[in-house]
Design a protein around this motif. Structure first.
Motif, short mmCIF file in Angstrom:
data_model
loop_
_atom_site.label_atom_id
_atom_site.label_comp_id
_atom_site.label_asym_id
_atom_site.label_seq_id
_atom_site.Cartn_x
_atom_site.Cartn_y
_atom_site.Cartn_z
N VAL A 111 -3.45 52.16 -25.86
CA VAL A 111 -2.50 52.46 -24.77
C VAL A 111 -2.40 51.25 -23.83
O VAL A 111 -1.30 50.80 -23.49
CB VAL A 111 -2.94 53.70 -23.97
N ALA A 112 -3.56 50.72 -23.45
CA ALA A 112 -3.57 49.56 -22.55
C ALA A 112 -2.94 48.34 -23.20
O ALA A 112 -2.19 47.59 -22.56
CB ALA A 112 -5.00 49.25 -22.12
N LEU A 113 -3.22 48.14 -24.49
CA LEU A 113 -2.64 46.99 -25.19
C LEU A 113 -1.12 47.11 -25.29
O LEU A 113 -0.39 46.13 -25.09
CB LEU A 113 -3.24 46.87 -26.59
N GLY A 114 -0.65 48.32 -25.58
CA GLY A 114 0.80 48.53 -25.67
C GLY A 114 1.47 48.26 -24.33
O GLY A 114 2.54 47.62 -24.28
N MET A 115 0.86 48.72 -23.25
CA MET A 115 1.41 48.47 -21.93
C MET A 115 1.37 46.98 -21.59
O MET A 115 2.33 46.43 -21.03
CB MET A 115 0.64 49.27 -20.88
N ALA A 116 0.25 46.31 -21.95
CA ALA A 116 0.12 44.88 -21.65
C ALA A 116 1.14 44.05 -22.43
O ALA A 116 1.63 43.03 -21.93
CB ALA A 116 -1.30 44.42 -21.98
N LEU A 117 1.46 44.47 -23.64
CA LEU A 117 2.44 43.73 -24.45
C LEU A 117 3.87 43.96 -23.97
O LEU A 117 4.68 43.04 -23.93
CB LEU A 117 2.31 44.15 -25.92
N MET A 118 4.18 45.20 -23.61
CA MET A 118 5.56 45.55 -23.29
C MET A 118 5.94 45.26 -21.84
O MET A 118 7.07 44.83 -21.57
CB MET A 118 5.81 47.02 -23.60
N ALA A 119 5.04 45.51 -20.91
CA ALA A 119 5.39 45.39 -19.48
C ALA A 119 5.97 44.02 -19.13
O ALA A 119 7.00 43.95 -18.45
CB ALA A 119 4.17 45.71 -18.62
N PRO A 120 5.36 42.89 -19.57
CA PRO A 120 5.95 41.59 -19.20
C PRO A 120 7.33 41.35 -19.83
O PRO A 120 8.13 40.59 -19.28
CB PRO A 120 4.92 40.58 -19.72
N ARG A 121 7.58 41.97 -20.97
CA ARG A 121 8.84 41.76 -21.66
C ARG A 121 9.95 42.71 -21.20
O ARG A 121 11.12 42.47 -21.44
CB ARG A 121 8.62 41.93 -23.17
N SER A 122 9.55 43.81 -20.57
CA SER A 122 10.54 44.81 -20.19
C SER A 122 11.50 44.31 -19.11
O SER A 122 12.65 44.72 -19.05
CB SER A 122 9.85 46.10 -19.72
N SER A 123 11.02 43.39 -18.25
CA SER A 123 11.90 42.85 -17.23
C SER A 123 13.05 42.07 -17.85
O SER A 123 14.21 42.19 -17.43
CB SER A 123 11.11 41.96 -16.26
N GLY A 124 12.74 41.24 -18.84
CA GLY A 124 13.78 40.49 -19.54
C GLY A 124 14.75 41.41 -20.27
O GLY A 124 15.96 41.17 -20.30
#
Length: 316
Positions: A111-124
């Motif tokens: 769960v944490a890894l998925g959030m860490a991978l997606m959160a920085p990319r979601s802004s773009g």
């Protein structure tokens, strides 16, 4: 300061009432109705006072903007699902699968890894496609992950749990940054601090209500699925044992550690049905969580801003 204390008292009453009602006390008993209704009254009083205060602890006027309210609701529901699901998945891992606390913590890393991978990319992604599309997609992934929990049972392979939790993390990561940016983008510059306060508040409130509401759904469903199985336990332990798998297993261990071999043999038959009852209760609770995620997707599709050109401010 009085506003902060009032909000704490209101939330405490609501959370306590929900948890106590879900524990089997009965939703119409004074011990449940008094804190629930008291919490609602205090919350209404808090909103009324904040609207009239020159220096409110929480600027409730910001919620007049539908985009702001939708973004705040998205964050709240995201943390509602995150903390609520973590609560019952830990029970599943330790009570049903016999994981140690360390193993169950490690099992939630996807769960944490998925959030860490997606959160920085979601802004773009939100820049290109709009916060509406990104957040809605995130909530659909969250709903899919909770529907995937229906596949988890007493002997599910570890890779299936990793896949389900990874999808959940990706969905939650897709919601956080765009929803936060949407909150701040529709707040006037002079109220940026108030917007940040709302951002933090809805996260905490959503998480607290997630544990309370989903925990109550889980407890009530577990008790219903367990039924008369607890009758094999000593009379004094039945009420508490029927509320959670951990309490059931603890009651069984207490009897088995005693010198009464016949009683120990009888309660041994409780473990299997208790674990099956918990899995069934977890499935019900996961469906409830998936429905909440789908509601959140509908909310953001209706009210959250699209591309930046479509955003409005509260003064428009």
């Amino acid at each position: 300061m009085p506003g902060v204390l009032l909000s704490i008292a209101a939330l405490a009453g609501l959370v306590y009432g929900i948890i106590h009602g879900g524990s089997g006390a009965g939703w119409t008993t004074p011990g449940v109705l008094v804190p629930l209704l008291g919490g609602v009254v205090l919350l209404a009083l808090f909103v009324w006072l904040q609207r009239r205060s020159a220096h409110p602890a929480l600027d409730v006027s910001l919620f007049r903007n539908p985009a702001f309210s939708a973004a705040a609701g998205a964050l709240a529901l995201n943390f509602f699902a995150l903390l609520g699901a973590t609560f019952y998945l830990v029970y599943y891992l330790q009570g049903v699968r016999d994981y140690s606390p360390l193993q169950s913590g490690a099992a939630l890393i996807p769960v944490a890894l998925g959030m860490a991978l997606m959160a920085p990319r979601s802004s773009g992604l939100a820049e290109r496609h709009g916060a509406k599309a990104v957040c809605a997609t995130g909530f659909l992934l969250i709903a899919l992950s909770f529907l995937g929990i229906q596949l988890l049972d007493l002997t599910s392979p570890a890779w299936l749990l990793v896949v389900v939790l990874s999808v959940q993390g990706l969905g939650m990561g897709a919601v956080m940054a765009p929803a936060t940016e949407s909150i701040m983008s529709v707040v006037p510059r002079e109220k940026a601090g108030a917007g940040a306060a709302v951002n933090n508040s809805v996260r905490q409130i959503g998480g607290a209500l997630g544990v309370a509401i989903l925990g109550s759904v889980l407890a009530a469903s577990y008790s219903a699925h367990l039924g008369s199985t607890v009758d094999a336990l000593p009379a004094g332990a039945r009420a508490e044992a029927s509320q959670s798998i951990v309490a059931t297993l603890e009651a069984v261990r207490d009897v088995q550690s005693a010198d009464d071999a016949d009683a120990a043999s009888a309660v041994g038959d409780v473990i299997g049905p208790a674990r099956e009852a918990f899995v069934s209760a977890m499935h019900v609770t996961a469906v409830f969580t998936a429905v909440a995620a789908l509601v959140a997707a509908a909310v953001v599709l209706r009210w959250l801003p699209g591309r930046r050109g479509g955003m409005t401010s509260p003064t428009d």
